[in-house]
Design a protein around this motif. Structure first.
Motif, short mmCIF file in Angstrom:
data_model
loop_
_atom_site.label_atom_id
_atom_site.label_comp_id
_atom_site.label_asym_id
_atom_site.label_seq_id
_atom_site.Cartn_x
_atom_site.Cartn_y
_atom_site.Cartn_z
N GLU A 1 -4.47 0.80 -1.31
CA GLU A 1 -3.97 -0.54 -1.64
C GLU A 1 -3.58 -0.55 -3.10
OE1 GLU A 1 -5.91 -4.84 -2.01
OE2 GLU A 1 -5.80 -4.06 0.02
N ARG B 1 -15.58 -0.57 8.91
CA ARG B 1 -15.35 0.19 7.68
C ARG B 1 -16.69 0.70 7.15
NH1 ARG B 1 -12.46 -2.30 3.10
NH2 ARG B 1 -14.33 -3.55 3.02
N THR C 1 -9.21 4.05 3.98
CA THR C 1 -8.57 3.09 3.08
C THR C 1 -9.18 3.26 1.70
OG1 THR C 1 -10.11 1.35 3.77
CG2 THR C 1 -7.95 1.40 4.85
N CYS D 1 0.82 -1.20 0.00
CA CYS D 1 0.00 0.00 0.00
C CYS D 1 0.86 1.25 0.00
CB CYS D 1 -0.98 0.01 1.16
SG CYS D 1 -0.28 0.36 2.77
N PRO E 1 -6.47 -3.62 9.36
CA PRO E 1 -6.56 -2.20 9.73
C PRO E 1 -6.04 -1.90 11.13
CG PRO E 1 -8.73 -3.18 9.78
CD PRO E 1 -7.81 -4.21 9.20
N LEU F 1 -6.05 -4.53 2.67
CA LEU F 1 -6.11 -3.62 3.81
C LEU F 1 -7.30 -3.93 4.72
CD1 LEU F 1 -5.23 -0.22 2.13
CD2 LEU F 1 -3.80 -1.55 3.67
#
Length: 145
Positions: free
Chosen positions: A44, A113, A79, A29, A57, A53
């Motif tokens: 990424e 996320r 991300t 990344c 995390p 990713l």
């Protein structure tokens, strides 16, 4: 989001490999960090690896806090998955700072996320480009026992 690299106060880390805690699989990344404002965007790269990713995390967040001296409760992590053309997915990764000691006192648990809409990404980029920090709603949450 590539324009964030040129902002004042931003550190651009060259591509690196991050290893997932469970699978030990590399994820390649690129990282843009604004240590003073406490935000980071991890992108990424296509040749990243199987884990991604999404699988690591907690490790990424802990390393960012440690490397850039960011208070874990002040971290805002995004991300980004860039695909061919102009297509991308961007997620706000929210944590609870808590009991699990990952690296020298940095403690995170429960990453979540939340995918940002294209409009939210545009607003975020405008906000960051104008020198504002990301909204508080995207930061890590304090741990409540």
């Amino acid at each position: 989001m590539n324009s964030l690299v040129t902002l004042a106060g931003v550190t651009h880390a060259l591509p690196f490999h991050l290893y997932d805690d469970v699978k030990q699989a590399p994820t390649r990344c690129e990282l843009v960090v604004h240590p003073e404002q406490g935000w980071a965007v991890a992108t990424e790269l296509a040749e990243g690896g199987a884990a991604g990713l999404a699988q690591c995390p907690l490790t990424l967040a802990a390393k960012i806090c440690q490397e850039y001296n960011i208070d874990p409760q002040a971290l805002t992590l995004f991300t980004r998955y860039a695909y061919t053309g102009n297509y991308e997915n961007v997620y706000a990764v929210r944590f609870v700072s808590g009991e699990r000691d990952l690296f020298d006192g940095i403690r995170f648990l429960g990453p979540r996320r939340d995918m940002l809409s294209p409009e939210e990404v545009d607003t975020l980029v405008q906000q960051l480009s104008s020198g504002q920090a990301p909204a508080l709603a995207w930061r890590a949450l304090p741990y409540a026992a």
